[in-house]
Design a protein around this motif. Structure first.
Motif, PDB file in Angstrom:
ATOM      1  N   ASP A 127      -3.330   8.988 -12.146  1.00  0.00           N
ATOM      2  CA  ASP A 127      -1.986   8.762 -12.126  1.00  0.00           C
ATOM      3  C   ASP A 127      -1.497   9.215 -10.952  1.00  0.00           C
ATOM      4  OD1 ASP A 127      -1.873   7.830 -14.675  1.00  0.00           O
ATOM      5  OD2 ASP A 127      -1.101   9.492 -15.497  1.00  0.00           O
ATOM      6  N   ALA A 128      -1.893   8.729  -9.730  1.00  0.00           N
ATOM      7  CA  ALA A 128      -1.739   9.047  -8.514  1.00  0.00           C
ATOM      8  C   ALA A 128      -0.361   8.490  -7.920  1.00  0.00           C
ATOM      9  CB  ALA A 128      -2.721   8.781  -7.474  1.00  0.00           C
ATOM     10  N   GLY A 129       0.270   9.432  -7.180  1.00  0.00           N
ATOM     11  CA  GLY A 129       1.678   9.075  -6.512  1.00  0.00           C
ATOM     12  C   GLY A 129       1.449   7.745  -5.669  1.00  0.00           C
ATOM     13  N   LEU A 130       0.299   7.767  -5.167  1.00  0.00           N
ATOM     14  CA  LEU A 130      -0.074   6.573  -4.265  1.00  0.00           C
ATOM     15  C   LEU A 130      -0.957   5.510  -5.107  1.00  0.00           C
ATOM     16  CD1 LEU A 130      -0.366   5.395  -1.051  1.00  0.00           C
ATOM     17  CD2 LEU A 130      -2.465   6.770  -1.042  1.00  0.00           C
ATOM     18  N   LYS A 131      -0.454   4.312  -4.816  1.00  0.00           N
ATOM     19  CA  LYS A 131      -1.351   3.231  -5.341  1.00  0.00           C
ATOM     20  C   LYS A 131      -1.240   2.097  -4.431  1.00  0.00           C
ATOM     21  CE  LYS A 131       0.207   4.003  -9.895  1.00  0.00           C
ATOM     22  NZ  LYS A 131       1.340   4.883  -9.589  1.00  0.00           N
ATOM     23  N   LEU A 132      -2.394   1.409  -4.144  1.00  0.00           N
ATOM     24  CA  LEU A 132      -2.711   0.283  -3.617  1.00  0.00           C
ATOM     25  C   LEU A 132      -2.760  -1.101  -4.504  1.00  0.00           C
ATOM     26  CD1 LEU A 132      -4.894   1.287  -0.522  1.00  0.00           C
ATOM     27  CD2 LEU A 132      -2.660   1.448  -0.664  1.00  0.00           C
ATOM     28  N   PHE A 133      -2.477  -2.258  -4.094  1.00  0.00           N
ATOM     29  CA  PHE A 133      -2.811  -3.306  -4.651  1.00  0.00           C
ATOM     30  C   PHE A 133      -3.402  -4.292  -3.694  1.00  0.00           C
ATOM     31  CE2 PHE A 133      -2.101  -7.522  -6.104  1.00  0.00           C
ATOM     32  CZ  PHE A 133      -2.549  -7.533  -7.506  1.00  0.00           C
ATOM     33  N   PHE A 134      -4.463  -4.970  -4.035  1.00  0.00           N
ATOM     34  CA  PHE A 134      -5.024  -5.871  -3.155  1.00  0.00           C
ATOM     35  C   PHE A 134      -5.035  -7.280  -4.064  1.00  0.00           C
ATOM     36  CE2 PHE A 134      -6.830  -2.106  -1.231  1.00  0.00           C
ATOM     37  CZ  PHE A 134      -6.232  -2.145   0.104  1.00  0.00           C
ATOM     38  N   SER A 135      -4.774  -8.322  -3.409  1.00  0.00           N
ATOM     39  CA  SER A 135      -4.730  -9.569  -4.445  1.00  0.00           C
ATOM     40  C   SER A 135      -6.231 -10.112  -4.146  1.00  0.00           C
ATOM     41  CB  SER A 135      -3.828 -10.628  -3.772  1.00  0.00           C
ATOM     42  OG  SER A 135      -4.489 -11.353  -2.764  1.00  0.00           O
TER      43      SER A 135
END
Lengths: 414, 414, 414, 414
Positions: C307-315
């Motif tokens: 549950d990190a405050g940093l999230k990345l999203f890659f399509s």
């Protein structure tokens, strides 16, 4: 076994949005979907078949809007066609009613009510003249999380410590599915016209005390900004043409894929409040993201449809097909993926359809009418005006009724 | 306006659970709630009034279960009474039907089906003998996030990389509202009997391929553990007596407020799988927490009702009353608070009631019958046996049909 | 510019774990890493080079452990070798010290202290006999979120409403990188031996009042369960052999890839408390998941590293290489991906190394010694015993000192 | 034991910010904090005592800035005083250096560099003239989640699918602790001047390719908006005066407690990009919220310090004192509360101080200098100009160097 009074519903349109309504009607007690009309007869038949499979009514495809009006079992129409057909659809309905082809109780019309203020006023005027009741289909206002959150926040927070002063709402995804959305001339603009109608009303809705009319929170100044961030990049303009057909030419006729509007409101109790609304077709995340915040002196609310209580994770070894089975406008098939388990409920369609069925059955007063729809279009057009001029405008600005966005006129350069 | 065949529903019981069903029926198309019976006549009237206000049917209070059966407009009963009245309620229904007082299509019964295996078998036998259709009301299996997550995970993950091997489910809150829940003799046990019925079935449900029967995932070994963590502490035993009355005496007759069960399954395709289920009345968080996980070789699912997309925050300056308006079994009124916007939908009641209405109208096959309810009780009793013996038991263990938990017999010492 | 007394550190080992310590020493004020020894000379040189690049000391590779001990600039050793070399490494250190080859202040040893109770006791005895100070390297106890959460929860919650009664901890990932972890004979067991040492101590740590010794929360009953859920499936056993070499043969010599332990504690103030610990090599999620909960009568704590405050999203359009750049044991490269921005800090290595440097400089008392390490091994072995017998055991069970798990003996059948 | 070259650090100031640095220096290898000066001698002594207790250096209170400069053990100063003392502090430092009172390697100065462009330019000019190295202390750029997220997103996403086009950053809390922040004349503005310096740089930082200078992402158009949403409401203006003293009179001299800025950038590779930055003193949530997003054609990043992996829950029965032990600017003590376990690390202070120590020791090139600080002030002043004029301005707008915000001049009316 008992019988009860039920509303017969006809649907104009057979696209994405119409299907959301069919799903929603599975949770509506007192209505049956009995007819569908679409200019594409095959689509109409397919949609009618879906309605029957979902068991929401003995639905069949009709040859014309007039035929829908003429069927005595049909009491109300749900207008779900494309923006560019709105005037024509409404004219056909009102003509049929006026000519006595059939009787209707009312018409519910999808957002935006029309492509500009002149058209929106015409939609409202025709409907009034035909003596029809009318409902403006803005689903987000009916989303359970929006509605319940607003109730609780006003009841627990605002009542004790003062009214909220800042609302934010955003609708962001990676771009619409059908070609006409991308064409400013047909759709009336870009993403601002397509989706800001949602967010601009949501901020006002949240800032309005439950039980009070929207008139208690009046827009007085509007600042709009639009930009083309992704889809006019040459590589993406090319992709778009490949996917949508040559008529969608973003190299020559781009539309904005990003828009932000700041609305300053004056409230009936003498306060200022701010609404910030954002929409995007250039967002890439798990999928469609609806979000909002409401802030007051000692409280806040936040809503985000992608913070779902259900999440799936698929490793890089799972090599399934691309799809939208996890969430609308889904952008990936591996990694952590939030799932919106019942989108028709979550986005407000169920509660919205339940409400307007009850309105047309005479059980409730409409929460949103075509007048509200006209007002929303005014705000959108003022936002375009502000963006074109690069300055904040007092609302309503001059020339609003005649205004057409440069994007709709095909003259916009990002 | 058209008419359609509808199911007339009568409700036995007027508590917390009955109200969830009334809310849920607002989203059910083909049923009307027409009657309520409760031993407390005032409660019955109040519940009937709520049904009318929610517009789910022209509901009225009845004087007896037999009267409900005798009303020709009532086709099916929803059994929502307390555990200790189950046998009596079922006997009265079946008697009335057998005597020809009236006709019923079927009975839907809340979980657990009964307090022990002997009682559960009797409920099933009476119902079968009376020729009634039957549905086992386990709402969590119908929760949209559970159902949709399971579908997606099996379709995208298991089909490509192999079946799941581990499921977890938990239901945790700070304790029930009504005194009888806390009395082992009336309720049949403590939290294990009260809530493990949910989680024990949810893990099996998740591990079962959609479309396949539960028999393809067969329990073979069971390990149970129970404990009294909070409510037998002297200060809390005192609070409990103050809130629930002297008959709830946890100093003398405690029940477990924490239970964990591990179920080993053998699958029809030759695999082992594990289900871990936990329940608690000694949990303190924002409120009721339903959670689950499903794990397979290259994928996982997680569900948590308190990871809601809607959150409110109230500062320490907001000094409202205690309540349960944000979430069931709510424990605080300030700080960040997740809100479950439509609990009747989120916890599965809407989909459950829609399903069983369609079952009794002959439109669908039941997904859960009293046989499933009996099987769940067997698992619970095996878990109590295991906990009492401090060892893992092959399922079904010997003496299961006659077994009554020490907690139910009032002889348990934590 | 000033000078200050600093600790010279030598590292035994050059694997994954050693590198975490090098990163951590970047945040340690009073120590320099000056030497590395590894049986693989090239690895030692590479690790020494990394230390210099990270500027944590003028580090070089040594030819033997005795040479490390003999370097007068090296004051303490960090023992980060594999489990199967532990006794040999400790013997070589203690021999060198006893023979006067050089002087050391102390030794810090990675978890688990050894593969079974007999070995662990020997490690402790040798170290005591050589007169060395000792520290047990259990990083999770030093993780800032664990440490700070525990402080706050005890200070705000337990002090007012009573001590906590339930702790949960889990460490789950998709399996270790190096072959020896997978071999019961070399490693001492499967995932229970590899990772339960973390979680079993974390639950006790959380249940212990800050400032009090662990002896105030004493294990009295232990229930263990182990299973092979994923890696003994034929397809995965084959993958494992392909990745790890033929000596890792899960068809013939499987180890458990899932383990769960329930520990009942008696507290010095007369309460019962429960610790639930889980470990898995068959978990698939974003990556390594460390989680914990602590529950008491009116409060709770939850911790989850994903549950990190940093999230990345890659399509799905982003087609990069597989890696572990987002999180340890990462399982996907697209979709939503939580990122642990500084794993050496988040998992406790920074605070751990800072503490033991200060311990060996005489500035602090050790929070964890080899005695704590021995106690942890006792709990793990009791858990294996319980799992093998299928029942709950009083702690310590008979025969614990001589016990070796069936998995370590190569005789386990899942 | 070995010795190494270390930096002696003196701190100007003894407030909130200075304490963050002391905590951070616990994780910095090569520096000792040896001196503190503050106009309040007692505060200086207290801060020096804290430094010694944290064991970050043999720190003592000094009588003047010149004395700090004159101490041969002190090599660099960290300037952490209030905005209104900036010029005076810098003059005293540069005077002492120029006069030969002592030697310094460099000065690191907290944000904002000064209250307006004229002052900022003077700070930079004085420092340059005195021959000092300089570092601009913008902690958020060093926050591990910002830094690591940016690296990963550019490496995995932008390299394959094109540069990002939209960055958002916000810093929001419920208002500062010390009176001078609230006074436009002393502080230089309201929340825009106080905190937009962070967010305005963060958006540019995120949009800039790692390894490239900020000059590759050049601001070309700026739109600012400011408002007083909460603190000029009569009840809150009164509370403010009660808490901060009569000199803080928001009825007469309000400052903005909400600001939003949109910056359009032109990139060296010919793209447009947008930065949206928001700051608020009228936010009420769990506490200080730092958040950011970065979006590109096929990827996105999100950061939110309140989405912490550690959460505590306290029920309404837990009645502890108000505090800031869970998170900076904490607003409640019950309900679900995220905890930032190590704020000095999470907000970037540790990495920032480690960097500038290495810069002044000659081991690294500065990532941020006073020139960057001047540029940030220019953006802030342009935002105020835009807000006052109600329109978008080309950057840099005319008259920027002489501009002072109406809020700073005491003439602003919301």
């Amino acid at each position: 076994m008992t019988a009860s009074r039920r509303l017969g519903v006809g649907i104009v349109g057979s696209g994405f949005n119409a299907k959301f309504h069919l799903q929603a009607f599975q949770a509506v007690r007192d209505a049956d979907v009995l007819g569908v009309w679409s200019p594409n007869r095959a689509h109409a038949r397919e949609t009618a078949g879906l309605a029957r499979r979902l068991d929401v009514g003995q639905c069949r495809a009709f040859d014309s809007i007039a035929d829908l009006v003429g069927d005595p079992a049909i009491d109300a129409l749900w207008l779900c066609g494309p923006n560019y057909a709105r005037i024509e659809n409404v004219e056909e309905i009102c003509d049929a009613v006026t000519r006595g082809t059939g009787e209707l109780i009312g018409v519910a019309c999808e957002k935006p009510l029309a492509r500009n203020v002149a058209e929106a006023k015409r939609v409202a005027a025709l409907t009034r003249k035909a003596g029809l009741r009318h409902g403006y289909l803005e689903n987000q206002v009916f989303a359970p999380q929006v509605e319940w959150g607003r109730q609780l926040l006003w009841a627990r927070g605002a009542s004790l410590t003062g009214r909220p002063f800042l609302a934010r709402a955003a609708e962001e995804h990676s771009g619409p599915h059908m070609p006409w959305f991308w064409r400013g001339d047909l759709q009336g603009g870009g993403v601002l016209n397509d989706m800001m109608c949602h967010s601009a009303l949501v901020v006002r809705h949240l800032l309005t005390e439950p039980g009070q009319p929207y008139a208690t929170v009046r827009p007085v100044r509007i600042t709009g900004r639009i930009a083309s961030l992704k889809w006019s990049r040459p590589a993406y303009a090319k992709k778009l043409a490949a996917a949508m057909g040559k008529d969608v030419d973003y190299a020559k006729h781009p539309a904005e894929d990003f828009a932000a509007v700041t609305i300053e409101f004056e409230t009936a109790d003498g306060h200022r409040a701010i609404g910030e609304a954002t929409t995007s077709w250039s967002f890439v995340g798990a999928g469609l993201r609806l979000s909002a915040e409401l802030l007051g002196p000692e409280y806040s609310l936040s809503w985000n449809t992608l913070d779902a209580g259900l999440k799936l994770f698929f490793s890089r070894a799972v090599t399934g097909k691309a799809g939208e089975d996890l969430v609308e406008k889904q952008n990936a098939e591996t990694g952590l993926m939030p799932v919106v388990a019942n989108e028709a409920a979550a986005y407000g369609y169920e509660a919205e359809d339940r409400h307007f069925v009850r309105v047309f059955l005479g059980k409730e007063e409409p929460r949103l009418t075509f007048e509200d729809g006209v007002e929303v279009v005014k705000v959108l057009m003022a936002a375009y005006q502000s963006a074109e001029q690069g300055k904040t405008l007092a609302f309503p600005p001059r020339g609003l009724d005649q205004f057409k966005p440069a994007v709709a006129r095909g003259t916009w350069q990002p």
